[in-house]
Design an enzyme around this catalytic site. Structure first.
Site, PDB file in Angstrom:
ATOM      1  CD  GLU A 210      26.505  39.116  39.699  1.00 26.25           C
ATOM      2  OE1 GLU A 210      25.834  38.899  38.987  1.00 26.25           O
ATOM      3  OE2 GLU A 210      28.332  38.838  39.944  1.00 26.25           O
TER       4      GLU A 210
ATOM      5  CD  GLU B  92      32.112  34.659  42.719  1.00 27.38           C
ATOM      6  OE1 GLU B  92      32.418  35.450  40.797  1.00 27.38           O
ATOM      7  OE2 GLU B  92      30.492  34.283  42.752  1.00 27.38           O
TER       8      GLU B  92
HETATM    9  C1  GLA Z   1      29.910  37.103  39.132  1.00 31.59           C
HETATM   10  C2  GLA Z   1      29.638  35.076  38.825  1.00 31.59           C
HETATM   11  C3  GLA Z   1      30.990  34.609  38.610  1.00 31.59           C
HETATM   12  C4  GLA Z   1      30.929  34.411  37.416  1.00 31.59           C
HETATM   13  C5  GLA Z   1      32.056  36.493  37.936  1.00 31.59           C
HETATM   14  C6  GLA Z   1      32.574  36.552  36.701  1.00 31.59           C
HETATM   15  O1  GLA Z   1      31.459  36.782  39.615  1.00 31.59           O
HETATM   16  O2  GLA Z   1      28.817  34.701  40.253  1.00 31.59           O
HETATM   17  O3  GLA Z   1      29.336  32.741  38.562  1.00 31.59           O
HETATM   18  O4  GLA Z   1      30.458  34.447  36.234  1.00 31.59           O
HETATM   19  O5  GLA Z   1      30.956  36.504  37.910  1.00 31.59           O
HETATM   20  O6  GLA Z   1      33.474  35.380  36.140  1.00 31.59           O
END
Ligand code: GLA
Length: 361
Positions: free
Chosen positions: A157, A265
């Protein structure tokens, strides 16, 4: 319950021929996708301590990610000592059950303690001192998990959400080093372990603005010879907003840079997206998970996995950010205490229509 049972009866005959249907009548997800990509799931201690949940993980997935336990805040203590207790339990679970492991994550502005960025007097480190600390941290952690993980989300990020800004400027990494920390982190990672796969990971990479920014960043890194192997499209998507075209455009763009692509994710909120405009329109109240909503979500999951399958060979893994709706970070985000239903299995751990919609193809 009756509804889920009925869906199961209707679908049991149609699951794809690759899937192995075990004695409970439920096919294994990983078997259904064996010829496409690895399926993974983010795990926490509660999963490993629950017999039914750990059994589901073994049955349905070929890979795991530690939801939180491999993040800097969890691993390194202020006195410089490292605590691997919980992460090592997850690693042991993977090893015993023959699961691959993703490493998540080394460089992030979140879940990294504030003291990581300051000296003993509490003053911000300059870039030289911060790089030294980064290299020490990465060397320690990547060496500890050398035989455990096959890839790392090296940087998480780094891109800004605001139009007009490429990089997230409110990050302590950016404040000390400008964007140079991104390339540096990949270079350090490669020096420490020449074999592990190195990923850049971010959210909203299916949205035109963020996709364009990610492309700019990744192209720049590639052109400069920075060792980045892949891009992690997080995939925290909204079931009302994600589209086949957006997923496809992003895959095409990142693939054109010669990158491996992983969905790292995946979950599918039943509310509007929590980034950008969607964040301002959040319903505060919990929606009821009616059969209609379940069917609608199943349709979206079906479309998503059709798109993934159509990109066989370009996507190497798809990881869900959680196992079942009984436990998801979305129960608390972005609205505290609001229930969400983003995963393939329900709160009672039974397969939802979304599950059947992706194993039947
Ligand atoms: C981001 C992070 C993850 C997690 C999510 C929310 O996407 O990369 O590690 O913390 O947020 O759970």
């Amino acid at each position: 319950m009756k509804f889920f049972f009925l869906s199961f009866l209707l679908c049991a005959m149609e699951v794809n021929s690759q899937s192995i249907v075990t004695s409970d009548g439920i096919p294994s997800l990983q078997e259904a996708y064996r010829e496409y990509f690895t399926l993974g799931v983010a795990v926490s201690m509660n999963h490993l301590m629950s017999l039914p949940e750990s059994a589901m993980i073994k049955k349905h997935f070929g890979s795991i990610t530690a939801e939180n336990f491999m993040k800097p805040a969890m691993l390194m203590k202020k006195d410089g000592a490292f605590n691997y207790e919980w992460a090592d339990r997850i690693v042991a679970f993977a090893r015993v059950n023959g699961l691959k492991m993703r490493g998540h994550t080394l460089v992030w502005h979140n879940q990294t303690p504030t003291w990581f960025f300051t000296n003993d007097a509490g003053e911000p480190l300059d870039s030289t001192a911060l790089y030294e600390r980064l290299e020490m941290y990465m060397r320690e952690v990547m060496t500890h998990f050398k035989d455990a993980v096959y890839c790392w989300d090296v940087v998480n990020e780094a891109l800004a959400d605001e139009p007009g800004e490429l990089f997230r400027k409110d990050s302590p990494w950016f404040r000390a080093c400008n964007e140079a920390y991104i390339a540096k982190a990949f270079q350090i990672a490669r020096k420490i372990n020449p074999d592990v796969k190195l990923f850049y990971n971010d959210y909203n990479l299916t949205q035109p603005l963020k996709r364009e920014k990610a492309w700019k960043l990744l192209k720049r890194l590639k052109d400069e010879g920075v060792p980045v192997d892949g891009v992690g499209m997080q995939g925290h998507w909204s079931m009302d907003e994600i589209s086949r075209e957006d997923i496809q455009t992003s895959i095409d763009l990142f693939y054109s840079l010669g990158l491996d692509i992983q969905i790292t994710e995946l979950d599918l909120t039943v509310y509007t997206t929590y980034h950008g405009e969607g964040a301002r329109q959040q319903a505060k109240e919990t929606r009821e998970f009616t059969p209609e909503l379940a069917e609608k979500q199943a349709k979206t999951y079906k479309m998503i996995f059709e798109t993934f399958r159509a990109n066989k060979g370009k996507i190497s893994a798809v990881t869900f950010w959680g196992l079942a709706d009984n436990y998801t970070w979305l129960h608390n985000f972005p609205v505290r205490g609001r229930m969400d239903y983003p995963l393939l299995f329900g709160r009672d751990l039974s397969p939802k229509p979304a599950f059947w919609s992706i194993v039947r193809y």
